[in-house]
Design a protein around this motif. Structure first.
Motif, PDB file in Angstrom:
ATOM      1  N   MET A   1       0.750  -1.136   0.023  1.00 20.46           N
ATOM      2  CA  MET A   1       0.038  -0.030   0.030  1.00 20.46           C
ATOM      3  C   MET A   1       0.922   1.226  -0.187  1.00 20.46           C
ATOM      4  O   MET A   1       2.014   1.235   0.492  1.00 20.46           O
ATOM      5  N   ASP A  46     -10.158   3.581  -5.222  1.00 20.21           N
ATOM      6  CA  ASP A  46      -9.986   2.378  -5.078  1.00 20.21           C
ATOM      7  C   ASP A  46      -8.518   1.969  -5.227  1.00 20.21           C
ATOM      8  O   ASP A  46      -7.819   2.528  -6.100  1.00 20.21           O
ATOM      9  N   ARG A  47      -8.199   1.334  -4.478  1.00 16.69           N
ATOM     10  CA  ARG A  47      -6.815   0.885  -4.057  1.00 16.69           C
ATOM     11  C   ARG A  47      -6.246   0.318  -5.271  1.00 16.69           C
ATOM     12  O   ARG A  47      -4.968   0.472  -5.249  1.00 16.69           O
ATOM     13  N   VAL A  48      -6.946  -0.578  -6.035  1.00 18.39           N
ATOM     14  CA  VAL A  48      -6.361  -1.248  -7.231  1.00 18.39           C
ATOM     15  C   VAL A  48      -5.949  -0.205  -8.377  1.00 18.39           C
ATOM     16  O   VAL A  48      -5.083  -0.327  -8.885  1.00 18.39           O
ATOM     17  N   LEU A  49      -6.881   0.818  -8.609  1.00 18.88           N
ATOM     18  CA  LEU A  49      -6.696   1.651  -9.548  1.00 18.88           C
ATOM     19  C   LEU A  49      -5.499   2.793  -9.047  1.00 18.88           C
ATOM     20  O   LEU A  49      -4.720   3.150  -9.972  1.00 18.88           O
ATOM     21  N   SER A  51      -3.011   1.829  -7.287  1.00 19.99           N
ATOM     22  CA  SER A  51      -1.582   1.179  -7.509  1.00 19.99           C
ATOM     23  C   SER A  51      -1.422   1.216  -9.104  1.00 19.99           C
ATOM     24  O   SER A  51      -0.356   1.201  -9.295  1.00 19.99           O
ATOM     25  N   ALA A  52      -2.347   0.944  -9.909  1.00 19.57           N
ATOM     26  CA  ALA A  52      -2.052   0.965 -11.369  1.00 19.57           C
ATOM     27  C   ALA A  52      -1.558   2.168 -11.764  1.00 19.57           C
ATOM     28  O   ALA A  52      -0.538   2.446 -12.567  1.00 19.57           O
ATOM     29  N   GLN A  53      -2.272   3.239 -11.220  1.00 17.69           N
ATOM     30  CA  GLN A  53      -1.777   4.607 -11.699  1.00 17.69           C
ATOM     31  C   GLN A  53      -0.668   5.101 -10.887  1.00 17.69           C
ATOM     32  O   GLN A  53       0.461   5.613 -11.926  1.00 17.69           O
ATOM     33  N   GLN A  55       1.916   2.710 -10.627  1.00 13.86           N
ATOM     34  CA  GLN A  55       2.868   1.829 -11.583  1.00 13.86           C
ATOM     35  C   GLN A  55       3.090   2.745 -12.964  1.00 13.86           C
ATOM     36  O   GLN A  55       4.317   2.682 -13.333  1.00 13.86           O
TER      37      GLN A  55
END
Length: 88
Positions: A1, A46-49, A51-53, A55
């Motif tokens: 996180m 959204d934690r997944v989004l 994280s993608a941003q 990266q």
């Protein structure tokens, strides 16, 4: 996180590296795009989004670093607009 401080650090690093572009046009374009992207995604939850941003931003940071080196290898004369801002 990732925490907000890590995201802020990434943002500042992107801005700092973009300032190194020898070309005025590339420099201003990259600064504007970085600012706009972070403003657009500032309310993302959204934690997944997120994280993608992050990266994607990290990959873009690597691209900016490479492009800065290439720009320094093949630099040109400053534009007239840059000379005006240097005197101020």
């Amino acid at each position: 996180m990732t925490s907000k401080s890590q995201i802020l650090k990434l943002y500042k690093t992107l801005l700092r590296e973009s300032q190194k572009f020898p070309s005025y046009n590339y420099r201003k374009y990259s600064l504007r795009m970085i600012h706009d992207a972070f403003q657009e995604n500032k309310n993302m939850t959204d934690r997944v989004l997120i994280s993608a941003q992050i990266q994607e931003a990290t990959r873009n940071l690597d691209i900016i670093k490479r492009q800065v080196v290439l720009g320094q290898m093949y630099s040109t004369e400053k534009l007239i607009i840059e000379n005006v801002f240097d005197k101020v």
